[in-house]
Design an enzyme around this catalytic site. Structure first.
Site, PDB file in Angstrom:
ATOM      1  N   HIS A   1      -8.529  -3.653  -1.392  1.00 20.56           N
ATOM      2  CA  HIS A   1      -7.182  -3.194  -1.061  1.00 20.56           C
ATOM      3  C   HIS A   1      -6.584  -3.946   0.117  1.00 20.56           C
ATOM      4  O   HIS A   1      -5.378  -4.206   0.163  1.00 20.56           O
ATOM      5  CB  HIS A   1      -7.231  -1.694  -0.764  1.00 20.56           C
ATOM      6  CG  HIS A   1      -5.889  -1.099  -0.514  1.00 20.56           C
ATOM      7  ND1 HIS A   1      -4.891  -1.106  -1.462  1.00 20.56           N
ATOM      8  CD2 HIS A   1      -5.353  -0.504   0.594  1.00 20.56           C
ATOM      9  CE1 HIS A   1      -3.803  -0.523  -0.959  1.00 20.56           C
ATOM     10  NE2 HIS A   1      -4.059  -0.160   0.281  1.00 20.56           N
ATOM     11  N   ASP A   2      -7.407  -4.292   1.089  1.00 16.36           N
ATOM     12  CA  ASP A   2      -6.925  -4.977   2.292  1.00 16.36           C
ATOM     13  C   ASP A   2      -6.614  -6.456   2.084  1.00 16.36           C
ATOM     14  O   ASP A   2      -6.211  -7.133   3.044  1.00 16.36           O
ATOM     15  CB  ASP A   2      -7.978  -4.887   3.410  1.00 16.36           C
ATOM     16  CG  ASP A   2      -7.704  -3.719   4.359  1.00 16.36           C
ATOM     17  OD1 ASP A   2      -6.731  -2.985   4.135  1.00 16.36           O
ATOM     18  OD2 ASP A   2      -8.477  -3.573   5.323  1.00 16.36           O
TER      19      ASP A   2
ATOM     20  N   ASP B   1      -9.630  -3.928  -5.849  1.00 16.04           N
ATOM     21  CA  ASP B   1      -9.043  -2.790  -5.128  1.00 16.04           C
ATOM     22  C   ASP B   1      -9.462  -1.490  -5.815  1.00 16.04           C
ATOM     23  O   ASP B   1      -9.108  -1.252  -6.969  1.00 16.04           O
ATOM     24  CB  ASP B   1      -7.517  -2.936  -5.120  1.00 16.04           C
ATOM     25  CG  ASP B   1      -6.815  -1.920  -4.217  1.00 16.04           C
ATOM     26  OD1 ASP B   1      -7.416  -0.881  -3.885  1.00 16.04           O
ATOM     27  OD2 ASP B   1      -5.654  -2.187  -3.846  1.00 16.04           O
TER      28      ASP B   1
ATOM     29  N   SER C   1       0.849  -1.194   0.000  1.00 12.59           N
ATOM     30  CA  SER C   1       0.000   0.000   0.000  1.00 12.59           C
ATOM     31  C   SER C   1       0.892   1.254   0.000  1.00 12.59           C
ATOM     32  O   SER C   1       1.756   1.376  -0.877  1.00 12.59           O
ATOM     33  CB  SER C   1      -0.932  -0.049   1.219  1.00 12.59           C
ATOM     34  OG  SER C   1      -1.834   1.020   1.214  1.00 12.59           O
TER      35      SER C   1
ATOM     36  N   ARG D   1     -12.056   7.005   9.395  1.00 12.30           N
ATOM     37  CA  ARG D   1     -11.784   5.576   9.407  1.00 12.30           C
ATOM     38  C   ARG D   1     -12.873   4.796   8.665  1.00 12.30           C
ATOM     39  O   ARG D   1     -12.586   3.857   7.931  1.00 12.30           O
ATOM     40  CB  ARG D   1     -11.672   5.073  10.839  1.00 12.30           C
ATOM     41  CG  ARG D   1     -11.335   3.602  10.954  1.00 12.30           C
ATOM     42  CD  ARG D   1     -10.039   3.255  10.242  1.00 12.30           C
ATOM     43  NE  ARG D   1      -9.594   1.900  10.543  1.00 12.30           N
ATOM     44  CZ  ARG D   1      -8.497   1.349  10.032  1.00 12.30           C
ATOM     45  NH1 ARG D   1      -7.729   2.031   9.199  1.00 12.30           N
ATOM     46  NH2 ARG D   1      -8.151   0.123  10.352  1.00 12.30           N
TER      47      ARG D   1
END
Lengths: 371, 371
Positions: B350-351, B317, B149, B218
């Site tokens: 993405h994670d 992603d 990332s 967040r």
């Protein structure tokens, strides 16, 4: 309380005590609408347009209001939705602040705005009140109901709850149910508004207005209405000129894309009522044509009967993704309708139907020409 | 001011007056790191791990800190990054609050936290300080630099600015430059924090803390770290049980996906310093390996020389989309490196590199085994 009503607006009153799906009734309420073209003697040329969250009923210019409408390129003489042939009706959604009754309207019982005392608004209620307008205008059967985005949800509810109301249907970047990514985005938009101290439990005024919350909500909206692909080409990494930057603010606007979001947000925040935004945002999360009909989504769609249907979407839409329009076409086909799924290669995301007329006009115009 | 430092942390002091890319110097600063495995006599078995925005240097359990690390499944004896073979170093980024110097650290000149007086942090600064750690540990040349990332950006800057520092490179869901969609998301996250009255220009404390802003930031992060596809299967339209809902709040949590976001946000908001978040978020927007090297992105990548490289990403992603990893592989190959692009069909966005070890472990382990 702010309402923003185009000058060409007309109204249909709802019968007092209009029942709401999630409980409560509307004591005295009305739906704003506009029309274009003329209803023919056979009463077979009326088209109903159902809008996304924020538009008013002013889809196109008219004699009463020559200002361009939000779908000006699509609706008019000789255009895809050809008002020389069609009698077009556009309604403003129940719960909105653009003429129809909603949280920003005056409660006749108190003489003050309803705010959060307005009953819960569901997609089904928006559909039922639109159906009332169609009947009140004396239209026997619509030639077509066109629903965009949230309006695509409303159109499905309308067709399921009012069988026979339309011969055909165009679903534009709509969905048969809300999915968790979209729910998450909308939930965050609502949270941004509610976190603004000026929202104050819905009790704000022009002076103490949840401007920051609305700005956040709108920026997040715009991010999900467009697409990364479009922005790569349009903005790339271009910076603002130094005279458009605030050197005192270490986290101020620096990139063109940030300025674009800011400009969009500025145009919106004072032009849409925050409580109305919360109500209409939430009603999308609640919607599932399956839950609405007491079955699965596929079963809900299969209950709908139209002669022909078209479900259009674009591959860059992250808010109402393409598979949701495919699901609509599949579901309507399973119910016996002749339904076509038309994926478009537009880079412009969910908002493509508002800007990419090169792709959308032939799709919509072609379907209507074939009716 | 809160810092959150794992107990196994070690430090390397930076030389006083360490120069920063965008101006200013660091008077007295240090970088936190941890290590696993042993450096061999040939000094050819060291791997550097560069992290995303929020992780600390505790990538895996160690004798000094047996708590599981953030990449526990990937790093350890017999694992993909096999600490029986490799000497692994993970650094905490400059600007973070997890041990390295940053806005939350004490300014030696005043004895109080730097807050916004900390110099601007760029990806290049994070890279330069990581390079200093590598040299200070006496490592002649890294066998591999692995960047995830934001760490993928840092790795490219490191390789470009410190030629010969590594023989190979694995770029995991990284990017050679920030694109406007990601800039827009991060800009909005920063705006949410800055709009929180408790942020107070960066001058908050534990009692007056920008909790709402951090929660918004967040949640928006988590939305973009995962994928719609994953959530459709994982949450669908499942509602919270009535005992987990607040009936008094008409806009309270209703869907499982909303509760999931809330839980993620709660775990984060008091565990990462808001000013550090702003600094590291902004440094990603600034990064373009092309601008960094005074040319195009492709030219910047082509300056990098490694023997072998692997750029991995996943098709779901939306924050560091797959074409960005393809661009890295293409660019490195144009510079003469043997670079492979490996797209993975993970639904987890993405994670995925933090959760989808079934796909990521063989990819990373296979590359390292072949060195």
């Amino acid at each position: 309380m702010t309402e923003f009503i185009p000058p060409g607006t007309r109204w249909i009153d709802l019968p007092p005590g209009f029942p709401m799906k999630r409980g409560g009734t509307l004591p005295r309420a009305r739906i704003a609408y506009e029309t274009w073209g003329r209803r023919n003697a056979a009463d077979d040329n009326s088209i109903l347009i159902l809008t996304g969250l924020s538009p008013d009923a002013h889809a196109a210019a008219s004699e009463a209001d020559p200002a361009p409408g939000w779908w000006e390129t699509m609706v008019g003489p000789g255009k895809a939705i050809d008002t020389d042939r069609w009698h077009v009706v556009c309604v403003n959604s129940l719960g909105s602040c653009k003429g129809s009754s909603g949280p920003a309207s005056l409660d006749p019982a108190t003489g003050r705005p309803y705010r959060l005392a307005f009953p819960d608004v569901s997609i089904e209620d928006v559909a039922d009140t639109a159906a009332h307008v169609v009947r009140a205008l004396g239209i026997g059967r619509l030639a077509c109901v066109v629903g965009n985005s949230m309006g695509g949800m409303v159109a499905l509810a309308l067709l399921a709850r009012h069988p026979g109301i339309a011969r055909s249907h165009i679903n534009v970047s709509g969905a048969a149910k809300a999915l968790p990514f979209s729910i998450a985005i909308r939930s965050l938009q609502r949270e941004a508004i509610r976190l603004d101290p000026n929202w104050n439990g819905g009790d704000y005024d022009e002076e103490h207005y949840p401007e920051s919350g609305m700005r956040m909500a709108r920026k997040l909206g715009v991010i999900t209405y467009r697409s990364a692909l479009e922005w790569d080409g349009r903005f790339g990494r271009v910076r603002l000129d130094s005279d458009r930057r605030d050197d005192e603010d270490p986290f101020g606007l620096e990139f063109e894309v940030e300025s674009y979001l800011e400009a969009h947000a500025r145009r919106f925040v004072r032009n849409f009522d925050p409580n109305c935004y919360l109500y209409l945002s939430r009603c999308m999360d609640w919607f599932d044509i399956g839950e609405s009909c007491g079955g699965t989504t596929a079963e809900g769609l299969a209950r709908i009967r139209v002669e022909r249907a078209l479900a259009i979407g674009v591959h860059t839409d992250i808010l109402f993704p393409l598979q949701q329009q495919e699901e609509i076409a599949d579901g309507l086909r399973a119910g016996g309708s002749a339904a076509t799924f038309l994926p478009l290669e537009s880079p412009q995301g969910h908002d493509a139907f508002l800007v990419d007329f090169a792709r959308f006009s032939p799709a919509i115009g072609g379907f209507l020409a074939g009716l």
